[in-house]
Each structure stands twice: as structure tokens, then as C-alpha cells.
Motif scaffolding. Sequence first.
Motif, PDB file in Angstrom:
ATOM      1  N   ALA A 165       0.836  -1.347   0.100  1.00  0.00           N
ATOM      2  CA  ALA A 165      -0.112  -0.104   0.164  1.00  0.00           C
ATOM      3  C   ALA A 165       0.830   1.144  -0.166  1.00  0.00           C
ATOM      4  CB  ALA A 165      -0.997  -0.030   1.258  1.00  0.00           C
ATOM      5  N   THR A 166       2.073   1.063   0.507  1.00  0.00           N
ATOM      6  CA  THR A 166       2.726   2.529   0.656  1.00  0.00           C
ATOM      7  C   THR A 166       3.311   2.903  -0.643  1.00  0.00           C
ATOM      8  OG1 THR A 166       4.835   0.915   1.392  1.00  0.00           O
ATOM      9  CG2 THR A 166       3.546   1.985   3.044  1.00  0.00           C
ATOM     10  N   PHE A 167       3.362   1.964  -1.715  1.00  0.00           N
ATOM     11  CA  PHE A 167       3.842   2.257  -3.078  1.00  0.00           C
ATOM     12  C   PHE A 167       2.809   3.275  -3.632  1.00  0.00           C
ATOM     13  CE2 PHE A 167       6.906  -1.262  -2.196  1.00  0.00           C
ATOM     14  CZ  PHE A 167       7.881  -0.845  -2.721  1.00  0.00           C
ATOM     15  N   TYR A 168       1.649   2.737  -3.530  1.00  0.00           N
ATOM     16  CA  TYR A 168       0.795   3.505  -4.494  1.00  0.00           C
ATOM     17  C   TYR A 168      -0.108   4.540  -3.684  1.00  0.00           C
ATOM     18  CZ  TYR A 168      -3.205   0.616  -2.583  1.00  0.00           C
ATOM     19  OH  TYR A 168      -4.071   0.106  -1.637  1.00  0.00           O
ATOM     20  N   ARG A 169       0.111   4.477  -2.377  1.00  0.00           N
ATOM     21  CA  ARG A 169      -0.480   5.889  -1.631  1.00  0.00           C
ATOM     22  C   ARG A 169       0.572   6.874  -1.415  1.00  0.00           C
ATOM     23  NH1 ARG A 169      -4.316   3.111   2.950  1.00  0.00           N
ATOM     24  NH2 ARG A 169      -5.569   2.293   1.560  1.00  0.00           N
ATOM     25  N   GLY A 170       1.883   6.436  -1.461  1.00  0.00           N
ATOM     26  CA  GLY A 170       2.935   7.478  -1.671  1.00  0.00           C
ATOM     27  C   GLY A 170       3.408   7.906  -0.195  1.00  0.00           C
ATOM     28  N   ARG A 171       4.277   9.004  -0.060  1.00  0.00           N
ATOM     29  CA  ARG A 171       4.926   9.293   1.162  1.00  0.00           C
ATOM     30  C   ARG A 171       3.974   9.664   2.342  1.00  0.00           C
ATOM     31  NH1 ARG A 171      10.050  11.128   2.715  1.00  0.00           N
ATOM     32  NH2 ARG A 171      10.867  10.813   0.417  1.00  0.00           N
ATOM     33  N   VAL A 172       2.748  10.629   1.648  1.00  0.00           N
ATOM     34  CA  VAL A 172       1.840  10.817   2.765  1.00  0.00           C
ATOM     35  C   VAL A 172       1.330  10.069   3.728  1.00  0.00           C
ATOM     36  CG1 VAL A 172      -0.322  12.308   2.652  1.00  0.00           C
ATOM     37  CG2 VAL A 172       1.166  12.636   1.212  1.00  0.00           C
ATOM     38  N   PHE A 173       1.138   8.717   2.913  1.00  0.00           N
ATOM     39  CA  PHE A 173       0.642   7.302   3.630  1.00  0.00           C
ATOM     40  C   PHE A 173       2.024   6.707   4.354  1.00  0.00           C
ATOM     41  CE2 PHE A 173       0.062   2.971   3.905  1.00  0.00           C
ATOM     42  CZ  PHE A 173      -1.331   2.879   4.497  1.00  0.00           C
ATOM     43  N   ALA A 174       3.009   6.411   3.907  1.00  0.00           N
ATOM     44  CA  ALA A 174       4.134   5.679   4.205  1.00  0.00           C
ATOM     45  C   ALA A 174       4.658   6.361   5.519  1.00  0.00           C
ATOM     46  CB  ALA A 174       5.038   5.471   3.312  1.00  0.00           C
ATOM     47  N   GLU A 175       4.899   7.636   5.741  1.00  0.00           N
ATOM     48  CA  GLU A 175       5.535   7.993   7.030  1.00  0.00           C
ATOM     49  C   GLU A 175       4.866   8.102   8.042  1.00  0.00           C
ATOM     50  OE1 GLU A 175       6.680  12.084   5.474  1.00  0.00           O
ATOM     51  OE2 GLU A 175       8.514  11.527   4.792  1.00  0.00           O
ATOM     52  N   PRO A 176       3.449   8.248   7.992  1.00  0.00           N
ATOM     53  CA  PRO A 176       2.542   8.017   9.269  1.00  0.00           C
ATOM     54  C   PRO A 176       2.733   6.750   9.558  1.00  0.00           C
ATOM     55  CG  PRO A 176       1.467   9.545   7.907  1.00  0.00           C
ATOM     56  CD  PRO A 176       2.609   8.988   7.282  1.00  0.00           C
ATOM     57  N   LEU A 177       2.680   5.683   8.752  1.00  0.00           N
ATOM     58  CA  LEU A 177       2.607   4.216   8.876  1.00  0.00           C
ATOM     59  C   LEU A 177       3.729   3.835   9.612  1.00  0.00           C
ATOM     60  CD1 LEU A 177       1.442   1.531   8.596  1.00  0.00           C
ATOM     61  CD2 LEU A 177       2.418   1.663   6.343  1.00  0.00           C
ATOM     62  N   GLU A 178       4.769   4.396   9.009  1.00  0.00           N
ATOM     63  CA  GLU A 178       6.220   4.128   9.765  1.00  0.00           C
ATOM     64  C   GLU A 178       6.161   4.478  11.297  1.00  0.00           C
ATOM     65  OE1 GLU A 178      10.915   4.477   8.489  1.00  0.00           O
ATOM     66  OE2 GLU A 178       9.639   6.406   8.421  1.00  0.00           O
ATOM     67  N   GLN A 179       5.821   5.770  11.604  1.00  0.00           N
ATOM     68  CA  GLN A 179       5.917   6.280  12.827  1.00  0.00           C
ATOM     69  C   GLN A 179       4.874   5.449  13.788  1.00  0.00           C
ATOM     70  OE1 GLN A 179       4.686  10.519  12.314  1.00  0.00           O
ATOM     71  NE2 GLN A 179       6.710  10.890  11.112  1.00  0.00           N
ATOM     72  N   ARG A 180       3.854   5.179  13.117  1.00  0.00           N
ATOM     73  CA  ARG A 180       2.703   4.485  13.876  1.00  0.00           C
ATOM     74  C   ARG A 180       3.185   2.984  14.411  1.00  0.00           C
ATOM     75  NH1 ARG A 180      -2.944   2.255  11.839  1.00  0.00           N
ATOM     76  NH2 ARG A 180      -3.691   1.467  14.016  1.00  0.00           N
ATOM     77  N   LEU A 181       3.803   2.108  13.491  1.00  0.00           N
ATOM     78  CA  LEU A 181       4.270   1.074  13.723  1.00  0.00           C
ATOM     79  C   LEU A 181       5.536   1.196  14.711  1.00  0.00           C
ATOM     80  CD1 LEU A 181       4.388  -0.510  10.149  1.00  0.00           C
ATOM     81  CD2 LEU A 181       2.787  -1.129  12.066  1.00  0.00           C
ATOM     82  N   ARG A 182       6.365   2.267  14.658  1.00  0.00           N
ATOM     83  CA  ARG A 182       7.332   2.166  15.353  1.00  0.00           C
ATOM     84  C   ARG A 182       6.987   2.557  17.083  1.00  0.00           C
ATOM     85  NH1 ARG A 182      12.301   5.785  12.483  1.00  0.00           N
ATOM     86  NH2 ARG A 182      12.690   4.194  11.053  1.00  0.00           N
ATOM     87  N   ARG A 183       5.819   3.322  17.034  1.00  0.00           N
ATOM     88  CA  ARG A 183       5.475   3.661  18.329  1.00  0.00           C
ATOM     89  C   ARG A 183       4.779   2.578  18.804  1.00  0.00           C
ATOM     90  NH1 ARG A 183       1.969   7.156  16.721  1.00  0.00           N
ATOM     91  NH2 ARG A 183       0.101   5.898  17.033  1.00  0.00           N
ATOM     92  N   VAL A 184       3.712   1.735  18.190  1.00  0.00           N
ATOM     93  CA  VAL A 184       2.836   0.496  18.531  1.00  0.00           C
ATOM     94  C   VAL A 184       3.811  -0.482  18.891  1.00  0.00           C
ATOM     95  CG1 VAL A 184       1.243  -1.080  18.029  1.00  0.00           C
ATOM     96  CG2 VAL A 184       1.057   1.472  17.549  1.00  0.00           C
ATOM     97  N   LEU A 185       4.648  -0.989  18.044  1.00  0.00           N
ATOM     98  CA  LEU A 185       5.579  -2.056  18.179  1.00  0.00           C
ATOM     99  C   LEU A 185       6.711  -2.036  18.899  1.00  0.00           C
ATOM    100  CD1 LEU A 185       5.462  -3.398  14.377  1.00  0.00           C
ATOM    101  CD2 LEU A 185       4.090  -4.250  16.583  1.00  0.00           C
ATOM    102  N   GLY A 186       7.366  -0.766  19.107  1.00  0.00           N
ATOM    103  CA  GLY A 186       8.222  -0.381  19.807  1.00  0.00           C
ATOM    104  C   GLY A 186       9.729  -0.920  19.142  1.00  0.00           C
ATOM    105  N   VAL A 187       9.787  -1.170  17.946  1.00  0.00           N
ATOM    106  CA  VAL A 187      10.951  -1.633  17.367  1.00  0.00           C
ATOM    107  C   VAL A 187      11.232  -0.908  16.041  1.00  0.00           C
ATOM    108  CG1 VAL A 187      10.547  -4.073  18.036  1.00  0.00           C
ATOM    109  CG2 VAL A 187       9.510  -3.323  15.982  1.00  0.00           C
TER     110      VAL A 187
END
Length: 61
Positions: A11-33
Motif C-alpha cells: 500500500a505504501t507504494f501506491y499511496r505515496g509518502r503521505v501514507f508511508a511516513e505516518p505508517l512508519e511512525q505508528r508502527l514504531r510507536r505501537v511495536l516499539g521496534v
Amino acid sequence: MPKRVYGFTTATFYRGRVFAEPLEQRLRRVLGVLVVVPALALLEALVYLKPNLCLQLSSKC
């Protein structure tokens, strides 16, 4: 040795940076890795290889 988990988000490929950056931040916060989103990693690699590309792809460079 720390456990390693690999995943891939298409999904990050076709939704672009606007989607990918918040996803990355959210995963880091939730998973702690450390999280690497492939779409962002590819953009960083392209900018590194061709700095002028930065002007066309992102205002964050």
C-alpha cells in the motif's frame, strides 16, 4: 539475540509518502521496534544516487 520480523506493505507504494511516513511512525510507536517502510527506503536510495531527484519527489530533502 533479538527476534527479527519482516513484513512488506504494498500500500505504501501506491499511496505515496503521505501514507508511508505516518505508517512508519505508528508502527514504531505501537511495536516499539525499528521499522523500515520499503517505499521510503527506495525513495531515500534514489535521492542518494541522484540528488536532483529530491526536488521532484519530496519537499523534505
